[in-house]
Design an enzyme around this catalytic site. Sequence first.
Site: not given
Ligand code: DGL
Length: 263
Positions: A11-12, A43, A74, A76, A153, A186-187
Amino acid sequence: MSSQAPVGVFDSGVGGLSVLHEIRARLPDESLLYVADSGHVPYGEKSPEFIRERSQAISAFLLEQGAKALVLACNTATAAAVADLRERYPQLPIVGMEPAVKPAAAVTRSGVVGVLATSGTLKSAKFAALLDRFASDVRVITQPCPGLVEQIEAGELDTPRTRELLQGWVEPLLAEGCDTLILGCTHYPFIKPLLRQLVPKTVSLVDTGAAVARHLQQLLEQRELRAPQGNAAQTRVWSSGDPQALSAVLPKLWDEHVEVLAL
Ligand code: DGL
């Protein structure tokens, strides 16, 4: 490829750990490799080309470490890079993820669904195709959440600032009649307890972590790649940013002690 080989997940940043939880719960015998691309998080506002490059580099690293399958934990990165990775590695089981539009359309009673996700996901062709396919009978209102990934984060899962940000996005969605909110990043499962406090009990919160773990299980079974029962499963974590910063926040997000390595 040995069935004892690990599954590579990335993931990012820390968001994919919400997916890693679901994988660990469903597939306790699998060894897991996790890369947080913390040096490049978020991301959400980056170009698809940049995210594709990062996804290629991280996938190559995970394969060098012996991964037998990849999970893009992720939304994104999936929107930007999963097609490219499937083309590069046609034999490899690859699981991506997308906002839970189909399950949300099935559970909404008001017919109005809100999607919280990054701009990258919401602007993607993949998301447009998802709406065309599954949302013809419901009204979908999208809501990017700039800044929320950074709060998570930093481990700010329930601070006044995170609460204030979230309230600002969620209240207008509720006012429009949303009874279902999709956590399309996912965050966001990490702020589910806070979100629960901000929305009526009747509002459903849906995400896709558990579905991703199920899909991974199916792919591994189809290829006879499930780790044997009683396998000494390990979890290894890398960060492309500051490993100490990730170590400091990790106890809030992951219940085993793991040393964070530098990527
Ligand atoms: N966790 C990520 C997602 O599911 C990306 C979040 C990010 O880095 O902007 O989209």
